[in-house]
Motif scaffolding. Structure first.
Motif, PDB file in Angstrom:
ATOM      1  N   SER A 232     -67.022 -19.041 -72.010  1.00  0.00           N
ATOM      2  CA  SER A 232     -66.471 -20.369 -72.292  1.00  0.00           C
ATOM      3  C   SER A 232     -66.659 -20.699 -73.767  1.00  0.00           C
ATOM      4  N   CYS A 305     -67.786 -21.410 -68.101  1.00  0.00           N
ATOM      5  CA  CYS A 305     -67.020 -20.346 -67.442  1.00  0.00           C
ATOM      6  C   CYS A 305     -67.841 -19.060 -67.506  1.00  0.00           C
ATOM      7  N   ALA A 324     -65.753 -21.381 -62.792  1.00  0.00           N
ATOM      8  CA  ALA A 324     -65.784 -22.430 -63.807  1.00  0.00           C
ATOM      9  C   ALA A 324     -66.271 -23.722 -63.178  1.00  0.00           C
ATOM     10  N   ALA A 353     -59.856 -21.636 -63.009  1.00  0.00           N
ATOM     11  CA  ALA A 353     -60.969 -21.426 -63.937  1.00  0.00           C
ATOM     12  C   ALA A 353     -60.462 -21.276 -65.369  1.00  0.00           C
ATOM     13  N   CYS A 357     -61.324 -24.108 -68.226  1.00  0.00           N
ATOM     14  CA  CYS A 357     -62.157 -23.715 -69.369  1.00  0.00           C
ATOM     15  C   CYS A 357     -61.374 -23.699 -70.670  1.00  0.00           C
TER      16      CYS A 357
END
Length: 380
Positions: A232, A305, A324, A353, A357
């Protein structure tokens, strides 16, 4: 008169007939060209003798030049398969291999330079082995040669940074943070539920239990190494502003984390079609307090994430699972020990996800990050 002409032709083609008779393997073509009787004989027989003699000469030359392919080894296997299968265009395909070998000679010095310098040796060997076709193989050699020239200039810039010392610490930390190369692509497992739990007892592992599905079960021998990675980019940006970029870069250098079978996760958990993965994390009371203080300094809406990556014994690395969630779920987990904290179902949907993110971390490893880090720090 015609018979006299045929006698002259027979005498002239006698050396060719002798060559065909000695080698034997083209004699069948001469036998098929023999007329049924002398009365209706034409020049087809003599033409067949000359033609097959030329074929033999051609084959001798081709066989001699094919020995070069045997010496090079790397083209021996496809040529051997041609000899065994005996296709109609056998000779043409062997000539093509010879032509490709001559073209390869132009690229061999660059390949030798890449292997000899060692810096990109494993990368070029892997790409050449994975390349499909001659053009892809040569393209890989050219690309890596250009990248080696780029890296050579970056080495000069890095040497200046080392000598001047002023920016050496920052350059080292930024380069260290580029060490990992996160896996990319669609995850193999689709999560249906995920729950965090931090037990009240400090001697009990914190857990993340994930129920997931995959299209088909896999065998244990297909698994290589598993690793856990944080990908992330917004999380690292927020942490850099709050905790300091030097500390975050230093921590990023340890990613991805190696997942040892039976400690953090049992490898057998990822095999069934309907899988349940149980991640176990141990920490002392002091470490829990440090994590709690660190998380409390960050904004709760920051997306986190994480992904479970697989490096198979052969082939490309893959993403097994990607999850996430907002950082506030982790804050809630450490603040409320003993209380299960589930990830909302909407964040477990396919592709959610990546959407939640936003930008994911893209790391090319130290070799791919050297030039950018060196030029950036050198410019500053």
């Amino acid at each position: 008169v015609w018979q006299f002409v045929l006698v002259i032709l027979d005498v002239l083609t006698l050396p060719c007939l002798f060559l065909v008779s000695v080698t034997r393997y083209r004699w069948w073509a001469i036998r098929d060209a023999l007329p049924s009787s002398r009365a209706n004989r034409g020049v087809q027989y003599n033409a067949a003798v000359v033609w097959n003699a030329l074929v033999i000469v051609h084959d001798i030359v081709l066989l001699t030049m094919s020995l070069v392919l045997v010496v090079t080894v790397y083209r021996l296997r496809p040529v051997w398969r041609l000899f065994m299968s005996q296709p109609r265009d056998l000779r043409w395909q062997i000539w093509c291999h010879l032509g490709n070998f001559l073209v390869d000679l132009l690229f061999f010095p660059f390949f030798a330079l890449l292997v000899g310098t060692l810096w990109r040796a494993d990368l070029i060997i892997a790409d050449v082995r994975a390349a499909k076709g001659n053009h892809a193989c040569r393209r890989a050699v050219v690309c890596h040669t250009l990248l080696l020239l780029r890296d050579a200039v970056a080495f000069v810039a890095a040497a200046v940074l080392v000598v001047t010392v002023v920016r050496l610490p920052k350059f080292s930390l930024v380069l260290w943070s580029q060490r990992s190369r996160p896996a990319t692509g669609k995850p193999r497992l689709s999560a249906t539920s995920a729950t965090f739990l931090l037990p009240s007892d400090a001697n009990t592992h914190a857990t993340l239990v994930v129920d997931a599905k995959q299209s088909a079960a896999r065998r244990r021998e297909e698994l290589g190494k598993l690793r856990l990675n944080i990908v992330s980019a917004p999380l690292f940006d927020e942490a850099s502003q709050v905790l300091g970029k030097a500390l975050v870069d230093f921590g990023r250098g340890f990613l991805p984390l190696k997942v040892t079978d039976g400690i953090w996760l049992n490898y057998d958990d990822v095999l069934p079609q309907d899988a349940q993965l149980t991640f176990r994390f141990s920490a002392t009371d002091k470490q829990r307090d440090q994590v709690k203080r660190g998380l409390s300094k960050l904004a709760g809406e920051i997306p986190v994430c994480a992904q479970l990556e697989h490096v198979p014994p052969k082939g490309q690395q893959e993403v097994i699972l990607r999850l996430a969630c907002p950082l506030q779920l982790l804050q809630q987990t450490v603040e409320q020990p003993g209380t299960p904290v589930p990830i909302p179902q909407e964040l477990l949907q396919q592709g959610e996800a990546e959407r939640f993110c936003g930008q994911l971390v893209e790391g090319g490893g130290i070799r791919e990050g050297l030039w950018l880090c060196a030029f950036t720090q050198f410019g500053q």
